[in-house]
Enzyme design. Structure first.
Site, PDB file in Angstrom:
ATOM      1  N   SER A 204      10.656 -21.236 -25.610  1.00 56.01           N
ATOM      2  CA  SER A 204      10.832 -21.350 -26.881  1.00 56.01           C
ATOM      3  C   SER A 204       9.458 -20.822 -26.935  1.00 56.01           C
ATOM      4  O   SER A 204       9.899 -19.283 -28.405  1.00 56.01           O
ATOM      5  CB  SER A 204      10.962 -22.690 -27.801  1.00 56.01           C
ATOM      6  OG  SER A 204      11.867 -23.172 -26.648  1.00 56.01           O
ATOM      7  N   HIS A 250       6.246 -23.161 -30.142  1.00 61.34           N
ATOM      8  CA  HIS A 250       6.520 -22.476 -31.330  1.00 61.34           C
ATOM      9  C   HIS A 250       5.581 -21.604 -32.413  1.00 61.34           C
ATOM     10  O   HIS A 250       5.876 -20.093 -32.139  1.00 61.34           O
ATOM     11  CB  HIS A 250       7.503 -22.819 -31.989  1.00 61.34           C
ATOM     12  CG  HIS A 250       9.024 -23.695 -31.025  1.00 61.34           C
ATOM     13  ND1 HIS A 250      10.004 -24.372 -31.507  1.00 61.34           N
ATOM     14  CD2 HIS A 250       9.161 -24.079 -30.115  1.00 61.34           C
ATOM     15  CE1 HIS A 250      10.771 -24.591 -31.078  1.00 61.34           C
ATOM     16  NE2 HIS A 250      10.383 -24.607 -29.835  1.00 61.34           N
TER      17      HIS A 250
END
Length: 300
Positions: A204, A250
């Site tokens: 991610s 993220h």
């Protein structure tokens, strides 16, 4: 069917000028001096006489001799490749292969590669982690790990969707640097903020780096940003609402990807372009290393 070079059936705009054979929506009055296909200013390659299209430069127009024009370049100055998604495909294959190996070997394999600052492993009877045992490789290996099928499915779907256009615009090497630096930066912020014994894994961070890079690229090309911003916003909401998601990876990947991409697409032309581009990536990576060093000193 594909049109043969020089075919009279070329895309026309409403003003009568043909569209570029690679970008039909761009009208142009320039033609390749070899095959006579219309080419826009982004596709034309300077030759000893006039301009040539990337295909003719790459193949030498079937003459068997080396082309006389300089090699075609991407928007960021990378070499134009016949398969603009090769690195994207390889990254997806590596992630998929690691996932399959993890399923076959079980939790022990995954636990040995997951990002963790420091914890005591009861199965091994010893401490594990980056700070505890100096297992620095976890900062990178965790980027290629996935524990659930839905996790790898959505990450690889986004990698395919974002990776292709970015790889085409940046070139293979620059795209790979963007992906890896974003992944490490995401791991670095997770390592800094998350609890020492909290494990983290997944691509991610690198994927959000591609999000940041795509926004920079689309802004540079003056495209409509609303679709990509909306998709990013939806993913960020999920990041902060859904339980068990390492938001640090993220955010770290997103910021790093945007910075690296900005350095690559806004670098000055000429001989300084490549040093500036990779210098920007090196500075982002250096910042991640500093974060890792500070956290390690605090934990040890």
């Amino acid at each position: 069917m594909d049109q043969a070079p020089g075919s009279p059936q070329e895309p026309q705009d409403t003003h009568g000028l043909p569209g570029c054979y690679r970008h039909p929506d761009r009208e142009t009055g320039i033609r390749c001096t070899r095959c006579e296909r219309p080419i826009c200013t982004d596709c034309m390659v300077s030759a000893s006489v006039g301009f040539q299209c990337p295909d003719c430069v790459r193949t030498g127009s079937g003459t068997g001799h080396a082309p006389t024009a300089s090699m075609p370049r991407t928007l960021a100055g990378g070499a134009v490749a016949s398969d603009s998604r090769l690195v994207t495909k390889i990254l997806i294959a590596v992630n998929a292969a690691v996932f399959v190996v993890g399923l076959a070997l079980g939790d022990d394999f995954v636990n040995r590669l997951t990002l963790i600052a420091g914890a005591f492993d009861p199965d091994l009877g010893e401490p594990v982690g980056v700070a505890s045992e100096g297992e620095w490789y976890r900062l990178l290996t965790s980027v290629f790990l996935h524990a659930e099928i839905w996790h790898i499915f959505f990450n690889m779907l986004l990698l395919w969707w974002l990776g292709g256009p970015l790889e085409e615009a940046l070139g293979r090497v620059r795209f790979l640097v963007l992906y890896l630096v974003s992944g490490v930066a995401g791991s670095a912020l997770t390592y800094l903020i998350a609890a020492p014994n909290q494990g983290s894994l997944g691509a991610s961070g690198a994927i959000y780096g591609l999000f940041g890079a795509m926004i920079v690229l689309m802004r540079r090309m003056r495209y409509d940003l609303r679709p990509i911003v909306a998709l990013l916003a939806i993913n960020l909401v999920i990041t902060f609402v859904a339980p068990g998601i390492a938001w640090e990876a993220h955010v770290g990947g997103l910021v790093a990807g945007a910075l690296v991409a900005y350095g690559m697409v806004h670098a000055p032309g000429g001989r300084w372009r490549t040093p500036v581009q990779f210098g920007a990536a090196a500075l982002v990576l250096l910042a991640a290393v500093v974060v890792i060093a500070v956290r390690t000193a605090a934990l040890t």
